[in-house]
Design a protein around this motif. Structure first.
Motif, PDB file in Angstrom:
ATOM      1  N   GLU A   1       1.103  -7.141  -7.863  1.00  0.00           N
ATOM      2  CA  GLU A   1       0.010  -8.302  -8.068  1.00  0.00           C
ATOM      3  C   GLU A   1      -0.921  -8.198  -6.738  1.00  0.00           C
ATOM      4  O   GLU A   1      -1.912  -8.937  -6.770  1.00  0.00           O
ATOM      5  N   PHE A   2      -0.497  -7.274  -5.782  1.00  0.00           N
ATOM      6  CA  PHE A   2      -1.504  -7.269  -4.527  1.00  0.00           C
ATOM      7  C   PHE A   2      -2.807  -6.462  -4.692  1.00  0.00           C
ATOM      8  O   PHE A   2      -2.451  -5.460  -5.023  1.00  0.00           O
ATOM      9  N   ARG A   3      -3.795  -6.838  -4.277  1.00  0.00           N
ATOM     10  CA  ARG A   3      -5.065  -5.992  -4.150  1.00  0.00           C
ATOM     11  C   ARG A   3      -4.894  -5.309  -2.869  1.00  0.00           C
ATOM     12  O   ARG A   3      -4.853  -5.902  -1.982  1.00  0.00           O
ATOM     13  N   THR A   4      -4.717  -4.025  -2.921  1.00  0.00           N
ATOM     14  CA  THR A   4      -4.659  -3.302  -1.702  1.00  0.00           C
ATOM     15  C   THR A   4      -6.013  -2.269  -1.191  1.00  0.00           C
ATOM     16  O   THR A   4      -5.901  -1.624  -0.228  1.00  0.00           O
ATOM     17  N   GLY A   5      -7.121  -2.554  -2.045  1.00  0.00           N
ATOM     18  CA  GLY A   5      -8.105  -1.829  -1.770  1.00  0.00           C
ATOM     19  C   GLY A   5      -9.022  -2.382  -0.532  1.00  0.00           C
ATOM     20  O   GLY A   5      -8.609  -3.642  -0.202  1.00  0.00           O
ATOM     21  N   GLU A   6     -10.068  -1.805  -0.136  1.00  0.00           N
ATOM     22  CA  GLU A   6     -10.932  -2.314   0.930  1.00  0.00           C
ATOM     23  C   GLU A   6     -11.652  -3.427   0.325  1.00  0.00           C
ATOM     24  O   GLU A   6     -12.221  -3.117  -0.802  1.00  0.00           O
TER      25      GLU A   6
ATOM     26  N   ARG B   1       0.641  -1.180  -0.058  1.00  0.00           N
ATOM     27  CA  ARG B   1       0.099   0.003   0.071  1.00  0.00           C
ATOM     28  C   ARG B   1       0.977   1.262   0.040  1.00  0.00           C
ATOM     29  O   ARG B   1       0.507   2.361  -0.510  1.00  0.00           O
ATOM     30  N   SER B   2       1.986   1.140   0.558  1.00  0.00           N
ATOM     31  CA  SER B   2       2.878   2.345   0.787  1.00  0.00           C
ATOM     32  C   SER B   2       3.822   2.763  -0.381  1.00  0.00           C
ATOM     33  O   SER B   2       4.157   3.864  -0.401  1.00  0.00           O
ATOM     34  N   ASP B   3       4.018   1.922  -1.176  1.00  0.00           N
ATOM     35  CA  ASP B   3       4.924   2.126  -2.413  1.00  0.00           C
ATOM     36  C   ASP B   3       4.285   2.142  -3.631  1.00  0.00           C
ATOM     37  O   ASP B   3       3.706   1.108  -3.875  1.00  0.00           O
ATOM     38  N   GLY B   4       4.659   3.271  -4.407  1.00  0.00           N
ATOM     39  CA  GLY B   4       4.028   2.978  -5.988  1.00  0.00           C
ATOM     40  C   GLY B   4       4.774   2.076  -6.521  1.00  0.00           C
ATOM     41  O   GLY B   4       4.612   0.888  -6.637  1.00  0.00           O
ATOM     42  N   ASP B   5       6.109   2.666  -7.193  1.00  0.00           N
ATOM     43  CA  ASP B   5       6.863   1.885  -7.773  1.00  0.00           C
ATOM     44  C   ASP B   5       7.948   1.573  -7.092  1.00  0.00           C
ATOM     45  O   ASP B   5       8.888   2.396  -6.617  1.00  0.00           O
ATOM     46  N   VAL B   6       8.165   0.237  -6.739  1.00  0.00           N
ATOM     47  CA  VAL B   6       9.195  -0.314  -5.803  1.00  0.00           C
ATOM     48  C   VAL B   6       9.832  -1.496  -6.264  1.00  0.00           C
ATOM     49  O   VAL B   6       9.191  -2.371  -7.245  1.00  0.00           O
ATOM     50  N   SER B   7      11.069  -1.379  -6.303  1.00  0.00           N
ATOM     51  CA  SER B   7      11.766  -2.777  -6.728  1.00  0.00           C
ATOM     52  C   SER B   7      11.358  -4.013  -5.855  1.00  0.00           C
ATOM     53  O   SER B   7      11.302  -3.972  -4.682  1.00  0.00           O
ATOM     54  N   SER B   8      11.891  -5.075  -6.207  1.00  0.00           N
ATOM     55  CA  SER B   8      11.860  -6.096  -5.242  1.00  0.00           C
ATOM     56  C   SER B   8      12.587  -6.199  -4.359  1.00  0.00           C
ATOM     57  O   SER B   8      12.176  -6.575  -3.165  1.00  0.00           O
ATOM     58  N   ASP B   9      13.915  -5.835  -4.507  1.00  0.00           N
ATOM     59  CA  ASP B   9      15.009  -5.565  -3.304  1.00  0.00           C
ATOM     60  C   ASP B   9      14.304  -4.634  -2.346  1.00  0.00           C
ATOM     61  O   ASP B   9      14.585  -4.925  -1.184  1.00  0.00           O
ATOM     62  N   ALA B  10      13.959  -3.585  -2.751  1.00  0.00           N
ATOM     63  CA  ALA B  10      13.250  -2.646  -1.918  1.00  0.00           C
ATOM     64  C   ALA B  10      12.166  -3.130  -1.045  1.00  0.00           C
ATOM     65  O   ALA B  10      12.102  -2.923   0.409  1.00  0.00           O
ATOM     66  N   ALA B  11      11.131  -3.675  -1.764  1.00  0.00           N
ATOM     67  CA  ALA B  11       9.820  -4.437  -1.076  1.00  0.00           C
ATOM     68  C   ALA B  11      10.442  -5.421   0.031  1.00  0.00           C
ATOM     69  O   ALA B  11       9.978  -5.711   1.079  1.00  0.00           O
TER      70      ALA B  11
ATOM     71  N   ASP C   1      10.123 -17.469   0.476  1.00  0.00           N
ATOM     72  CA  ASP C   1       8.663 -17.194   0.502  1.00  0.00           C
ATOM     73  C   ASP C   1       8.308 -15.412   0.830  1.00  0.00           C
ATOM     74  O   ASP C   1       7.813 -14.819  -0.198  1.00  0.00           O
ATOM     75  N   LEU C   2       9.380 -14.936   1.355  1.00  0.00           N
ATOM     76  CA  LEU C   2       9.527 -13.739   1.588  1.00  0.00           C
ATOM     77  C   LEU C   2       9.876 -12.923   0.209  1.00  0.00           C
ATOM     78  O   LEU C   2       9.597 -11.932  -0.240  1.00  0.00           O
ATOM     79  N   ARG C   3      10.724 -13.629  -0.508  1.00  0.00           N
ATOM     80  CA  ARG C   3      11.402 -13.144  -1.815  1.00  0.00           C
ATOM     81  C   ARG C   3      10.029 -12.982  -2.753  1.00  0.00           C
ATOM     82  O   ARG C   3       9.815 -12.218  -3.793  1.00  0.00           O
ATOM     83  N   THR C   4       9.293 -14.212  -2.671  1.00  0.00           N
ATOM     84  CA  THR C   4       7.955 -14.336  -3.535  1.00  0.00           C
ATOM     85  C   THR C   4       7.038 -13.449  -3.428  1.00  0.00           C
ATOM     86  O   THR C   4       6.442 -12.271  -4.384  1.00  0.00           O
ATOM     87  N   TYR C   5       6.841 -12.703  -2.086  1.00  0.00           N
ATOM     88  CA  TYR C   5       5.933 -11.645  -2.006  1.00  0.00           C
ATOM     89  C   TYR C   5       6.586 -10.563  -2.221  1.00  0.00           C
ATOM     90  O   TYR C   5       5.815  -9.557  -2.584  1.00  0.00           O
ATOM     91  N   ALA C   6       7.924 -10.066  -2.031  1.00  0.00           N
ATOM     92  CA  ALA C   6       8.412  -8.974  -2.563  1.00  0.00           C
ATOM     93  C   ALA C   6       8.272  -8.679  -3.907  1.00  0.00           C
ATOM     94  O   ALA C   6       8.141  -7.726  -4.614  1.00  0.00           O
ATOM     95  N   ASP C   7       8.462  -9.703  -4.872  1.00  0.00           N
ATOM     96  CA  ASP C   7       8.431  -9.770  -6.295  1.00  0.00           C
ATOM     97  C   ASP C   7       7.014  -9.581  -6.476  1.00  0.00           C
ATOM     98  O   ASP C   7       6.736  -8.681  -7.612  1.00  0.00           O
ATOM     99  N   ALA C   8       6.120 -10.048  -6.031  1.00  0.00           N
ATOM    100  CA  ALA C   8       4.608  -9.599  -6.164  1.00  0.00           C
ATOM    101  C   ALA C   8       4.246  -8.220  -5.941  1.00  0.00           C
ATOM    102  O   ALA C   8       3.449  -7.687  -6.612  1.00  0.00           O
TER     103      ALA C   8
END
Length: 82
Positions: A75-80, A33-43, A63-70
């Motif tokens: 790929e994550f829906r961040t809306g309510e 939710r907090s980052d617009g364009d973010v690299s996988s490494d930053a995420a 698994d954490l790398r998988t979520y950072a890539d997503a």
């Protein structure tokens, strides 16, 4: 009683796992939710920073790398839910 018999019962184990999953979801969603364009490494670094002090003997896994890539791929829906 042998010390190897000392362990959490199944309801406690289930609760611990549910709590850990909730903390992981919250961290991933916060970064998504907090980052617009973010690299996988930053995420990865941001999610890792949110998790590292929440668990005993924490080590980030693949698994954490998988979520950072997503997160980086949007790929994550961040809306309510609605």
């Amino acid at each position: 009683m042998d010390i190897t018999e000392v362990a959490w019962n199944e309801p406690a184990r289930a609760k611990i796992l549910q709590d850990a999953d909730r903390v992981l979801r919250e961290a991933v969603l916060e970064v998504a939710r907090s980052d617009g364009d973010v690299s996988s490494d930053a995420a990865f670094a941001r999610v890792n920073a949110l998790l590292k002090d929440r668990f005993i003997d924490y080590e980030p896994g693949p698994d954490l790398r998988t979520y950072a890539d997503a997160i980086a791929n949007g790929e994550f829906r961040t809306g309510e839910p609605g």
